[in-house]
Design an enzyme around this catalytic site. Structure first.
Site, PDB file in Angstrom:
ATOM      1  NE  ARG A 123      -1.777  -1.916   3.339  1.00 17.38           N
ATOM      2  CZ  ARG A 123      -2.095  -2.204   4.602  1.00 17.38           C
ATOM      3  NH1 ARG A 123      -3.310  -2.000   5.034  1.00 17.38           N
ATOM      4  NH2 ARG A 123      -1.192  -2.699   5.407  1.00 17.38           N
ATOM      5  CG  ASP A 142       3.125   6.277   2.464  1.00 21.45           C
ATOM      6  OD1 ASP A 142       2.073   5.856   2.976  1.00 21.45           O
ATOM      7  OD2 ASP A 142       4.241   6.210   3.015  1.00 21.45           O
ATOM      8  CE1 TYR A 184       7.667   0.340  -2.325  1.00 19.88           C
ATOM      9  CE2 TYR A 184       8.518  -1.544  -1.107  1.00 19.88           C
ATOM     10  CZ  TYR A 184       7.475  -0.685  -1.417  1.00 19.88           C
ATOM     11  OH  TYR A 184       6.249  -0.850  -0.824  1.00 19.88           O
ATOM     12  NE  ARG A 237       8.770   9.015   1.788  1.00 20.81           N
ATOM     13  CZ  ARG A 237       7.645   9.612   2.226  1.00 20.81           C
ATOM     14  NH1 ARG A 237       6.491   8.942   2.174  1.00 20.81           N
ATOM     15  NH2 ARG A 237       7.669  10.832   2.674  1.00 20.81           N
TER      16      ARG A 237
END
Lengths: 245, 245
Positions: free
Chosen positions: A50, A52, A111, A198
């Site tokens: 999910r 952001d 990612y 992040r």
């Protein structure tokens, strides 16, 4: 009832994230509305991750149940037609077993975080990369990144809103490479904590700028304290790349 | 007076093209207004190529004369600050001789044309590539492209508005390569006619779709007749890549 696995590409800029929100558009809502327009059925679309607000998907995996008979290719084409003009595209659609679950069956997620490291502002990639104007030492970032690979308590790199049962995760890969003015951070794990990528990139950028050493990264990790985090890198540069099953 | 050479990156989507127009924004106007804001001087910015509406620049070369003393780096930084939020960035700025001319001193220009060849619609690259949904045979396109390399009368591939003195040009390179779902057409010449790249790509796409043979490309070239053109590829996929001096 047939379960379809979807591979989804989306530009996260106009969305509040993957998950449905009361206060703005989401990728999930866009696909669910397209599916309703195509099938006349109300269905929930589940995803491997999910993402952001402002985070992008290159090949997010998701699934959808459809009661009416549909050929997978026809369903994909119809969804894409209904998704316009939202920047969401179904790249692939195939039938899967009824117990296949995009989120719970997923055993690996990867990612990519994109940094553009140059003086000049961004043009084509505004919102699609983190612009860092001062020179980054990508090799130093890569060396420091290896301090985070393996089984650790990632409390330092976890948002206050994280819903994961445990902060202990195994990070399989965290690699930093430079390609001209681009610095790419590639990472893979079975699963990630909320804001983990992040947060890790934010600390590695401090290393790249010469403000942190690799030992500072280790110290932040071992502190298991969110206050020790340098900063969260912005969502702009984050892309969900792949899920494995 | 100092002459500065600029290397300019721009996203062509919001512009009517490089050149100043009465009816809408142009890259030239954006840079000239930024220069006026920085220097207080009215100056014309000359470019190596005048790209059409919707065509992009990765490293367009241009020049600008400034009477007041400026360091090249400071001028670049100030121009970039004033160009915001337009998607135009000055990547490099350096002093050149007074007789150096971005257009007339240029001895080579290269372009890249980007096609995304897949069923699914575009997301990130809407307006930044030509979306071709049916499969393209990139190898057949490359073979046919070689029929256009060399010294030819390119009247077939020239727009009615072309201001070039002669339709006879030497095409140095026209290469087609596939990279996954991307089909890239790379071309170089001393100079190009108006719409030449897009016209050539439009014909090569017919070859890629199996509608034209390499001999059809030769026949279109030899006809020296604009009516024999298949179609102009859209501006979306065209990028000015480099100018040589």
């Amino acid at each position: 009832m047939t379960r379809f696995a979807l591979t989804v590409e989306y530009d996260g800029r106009p969305f509040m994230g993957w998950q449905r929100q009361r206060h703005g558009p989401s990728v999930q809502q866009a696909i669910e509305e397209a599916a309703f327009a195509v099938t006349g059925e109300v269905a929930t679309v589940h995803a491997a991750g999910r993402t952001d607000a402002g985070v992008h998907g290159l090949a997010m995996r998701a699934h959808l149940d459809v009661a009416k008979p549909f050929a997978a290719f026809r369903l994909m084409e119809a969804l894409n037609a209904r998704l316009r003009p939202a920047p969401v595209a179904i790249l692939a659609c195939n039938e899967v077993a009824d117990d296949w679950h995009a989120r719970f069956s997923c055993v690996g997620r990867s990612y990519e975080y994109r940094i553009i490291n140059r003086r000049a502002p961004l043009t084509f990639e505004r919102g699609l990369a983190w612009h860092v104007a001062r020179p980054l030492d990508a090799e130093a970032m890569h060396v420091a990144a290896q301090r985070l690979v393996g089984l650790h308590d990632f409390t330092t790199f976890r948002s206050a809103h994280c819903q994961s049962a445990s902060p202990v995760k195994t990070l399989d890969r965290l690699a930093v490479v430079r390609d001209g003015e681009r610095v790419l951070v590639r990472t893979a794990a079975r699963s990630f904590l909320h804001h983990q990528v992040r947060s890790m990139v934010g600390c590695l950028a401090q290393v790249g700028l010469g403000r942190w050493s690799a030992d500072d990264v280790t110290a932040a990790l071992e502190a298991r304290d969110r206050q020790r985090l340098a900063l969260n890198a912005p969502p702009d540069g984050l892309f969900f790349v792949a899920a494995s099953y």
